[in-house]
Design a protein around this motif. Sequence first.
Motif, PDB file in Angstrom:
ATOM      1  N   LYS A  99       0.830  -1.205   0.000  1.00 10.16           N
ATOM      2  CA  LYS A  99       0.000   0.000   0.000  1.00 10.16           C
ATOM      3  C   LYS A  99       0.864   1.254   0.000  1.00 10.16           C
ATOM      4  CE  LYS A  99      -3.963  -2.114   2.358  1.00 10.16           C
ATOM      5  NZ  LYS A  99      -4.804  -2.116   3.584  1.00 10.16           N
ATOM      6  N   GLN A 100       1.930   1.201   0.802  1.00 12.46           N
ATOM      7  CA  GLN A 100       2.830   2.360   0.845  1.00 12.46           C
ATOM      8  C   GLN A 100       3.469   2.608  -0.509  1.00 12.46           C
ATOM      9  OE1 GLN A 100       5.489   1.342   4.018  1.00 12.46           O
ATOM     10  NE2 GLN A 100       4.120   2.097   5.635  1.00 12.46           N
ATOM     11  N   GLN A 101       3.870   1.511  -1.177  1.00 14.46           N
ATOM     12  CA  GLN A 101       4.485   1.656  -2.496  1.00 14.46           C
ATOM     13  C   GLN A 101       3.494   2.243  -3.499  1.00 14.46           C
ATOM     14  OE1 GLN A 101       5.985  -2.216  -3.466  1.00 14.46           O
ATOM     15  NE2 GLN A 101       7.759  -2.050  -2.119  1.00 14.46           N
ATOM     16  N   VAL A 102       2.226   1.746  -3.428  1.00 16.05           N
ATOM     17  CA  VAL A 102       1.197   2.278  -4.332  1.00 16.05           C
ATOM     18  C   VAL A 102       0.994   3.768  -4.067  1.00 16.05           C
ATOM     19  CG1 VAL A 102      -1.260   2.205  -4.896  1.00 16.05           C
ATOM     20  CG2 VAL A 102       0.030   0.071  -4.651  1.00 16.05           C
ATOM     21  N   GLU A 103       0.927   4.134  -2.771  1.00 17.46           N
ATOM     22  CA  GLU A 103       0.742   5.537  -2.418  1.00 17.46           C
ATOM     23  C   GLU A 103       1.941   6.384  -2.858  1.00 17.46           C
ATOM     24  OE1 GLU A 103      -1.031   8.975  -0.894  1.00 17.46           O
ATOM     25  OE2 GLU A 103      -1.797   6.996  -1.477  1.00 17.46           O
ATOM     26  N   GLN A 104       3.144   5.815  -2.661  1.00 17.32           N
ATOM     27  CA  GLN A 104       4.340   6.542  -3.091  1.00 17.32           C
ATOM     28  C   GLN A 104       4.353   6.728  -4.608  1.00 17.32           C
ATOM     29  OE1 GLN A 104       7.536   4.207  -1.505  1.00 17.32           O
ATOM     30  NE2 GLN A 104       7.295   4.975   0.595  1.00 17.32           N
ATOM     31  N   GLN A 105       3.939   5.673  -5.335  1.00 19.33           N
ATOM     32  CA  GLN A 105       3.885   5.792  -6.796  1.00 19.33           C
ATOM     33  C   GLN A 105       2.852   6.835  -7.206  1.00 19.33           C
ATOM     34  OE1 GLN A 105       3.122   1.825  -8.170  1.00 19.33           O
ATOM     35  NE2 GLN A 105       5.206   1.121  -7.820  1.00 19.33           N
ATOM     36  N   ARG A 106       1.683   6.823  -6.506  1.00 21.13           N
ATOM     37  CA  ARG A 106       0.655   7.805  -6.830  1.00 21.13           C
ATOM     38  C   ARG A 106       1.160   9.229  -6.574  1.00 21.13           C
ATOM     39  NH1 ARG A 106      -2.901  10.979  -4.692  1.00 21.13           N
ATOM     40  NH2 ARG A 106      -2.225  10.502  -2.571  1.00 21.13           N
ATOM     41  N   ALA A 143       4.286  10.147  -6.497  1.00 24.66           N
ATOM     42  CA  ALA A 143       5.332  10.445  -7.479  1.00 24.66           C
ATOM     43  C   ALA A 143       4.721  10.849  -8.814  1.00 24.66           C
ATOM     44  CB  ALA A 143       6.249   9.231  -7.647  1.00 24.66           C
ATOM     45  N   GLN A 144       3.656  10.127  -9.234  1.00 29.20           N
ATOM     46  CA  GLN A 144       3.003  10.467 -10.489  1.00 29.20           C
ATOM     47  C   GLN A 144       2.358  11.848 -10.404  1.00 29.20           C
ATOM     48  OE1 GLN A 144       0.320   7.197 -11.093  1.00 29.20           O
ATOM     49  NE2 GLN A 144       1.918   5.813 -11.814  1.00 29.20           N
ATOM     50  N   GLN A 145       1.726  12.127  -9.244  1.00 25.87           N
ATOM     51  CA  GLN A 145       1.104  13.434  -9.063  1.00 25.87           C
ATOM     52  C   GLN A 145       2.153  14.539  -9.100  1.00 25.87           C
ATOM     53  OE1 GLN A 145      -1.310  13.737  -5.566  1.00 25.87           O
ATOM     54  NE2 GLN A 145      -1.584  15.939  -5.739  1.00 25.87           N
ATOM     55  N   GLN A 146       3.270  14.312  -8.415  1.00 24.02           N
ATOM     56  CA  GLN A 146       4.335  15.314  -8.415  1.00 24.02           C
ATOM     57  C   GLN A 146       4.911  15.499  -9.815  1.00 24.02           C
ATOM     58  OE1 GLN A 146       7.065  13.890  -5.464  1.00 24.02           O
ATOM     59  NE2 GLN A 146       5.789  14.499  -3.733  1.00 24.02           N
TER      60      GLN A 146
END
Length: 334
Positions: free
Chosen positions: A179-186, A188-191
């Motif tokens: 979940k943390q990785q998914v959130e981090q990817q999200r 990162a994509q948003q940034q």
Amino acid sequence: MSYVMNKGKLRLLAPALLLTTLVACSGKDETAAPAAAPATPAAAAPAAPAVAEKVQTMDTQQLRDLASAALRENRMYAPAGDNAMEYYLALRDKLPDDASIKSALTDLQPYTLIAAEQALSREDFTETQRLIALVEKVDPTAPALPRLKQGVTGSMQVAERRTVEEADKAKKDAETRAKQQVEQQRMAQQQAAEASAAQQLAAKQEAARKDSERQEAERQAASRREAEQRSAAQAAAQQAAAPKPAAAAAPTLRAVSTPAPRYPADALRSGTSGEVLVELSIGTDGSVTDARVLRATPARVFDREALNAVKRWKFEPINSPTTTRRTLAFAPNK
């Protein structure tokens, strides 16, 4: 026999070992897990024979020799298949009425019990069950057997629960990390999207700034051209209104070389004609020391070629520097 030499030593150590075993047993009885059917594969597997098959096939003399050697080398209950307990148990099966063999097993039993307790404490259930089988074969009614078996069952259940809990925890940790990785990817994509939008906005602003600067530069250049044209027109008007220089000064300048100016290629192609009024400064040696355009029609078309030409002109030497004006005409048919 060889066992007799070690029997005294074993009998001296047996009471102390038994006391140690009893103390350990009494301490563990208080926290022993309740008996239950073991759920681990190790508990469900059929128990191995207490005495190895190869030991059972040996003759009595060989067993006696190996038992004595095992005692000398302190191999009382281990390793499996090569220890004094198994050799004496095999001897007892062959010589059930031999009192010395029974006595040896009685002396070895406390060592085996202690080893079983130690194996159980480190959760080595396979070794614990092997040692329990040795004790049970020596004396099926040994008081410590029920407690040891119950301890094995309880410990295996505890170990199984711990394994399940650890597996559940590892699974939850893995899910949390996922979940943390998914959130981090999200994030990162948003940034990245925000950074891209910011870059695009900055690029648009920079392009608008450059376009504004270009338009301003063009406006200023047009203003300068208009000002120069007005200035040239005013200078021409002033020159026309100014009194003509005395006629007597003109004969003092005699041209030696006046090469014609080059016709600009663009003007020649477009058929543009015009003229340039140039003011010349002439030195005493007859060379042109300076030249400037006073008027040009059309403006800035023939100026450069006119100046380049007059700067190469040559006059006869004169007594003092002087200034004169010349009009250079440009016509495509000439």
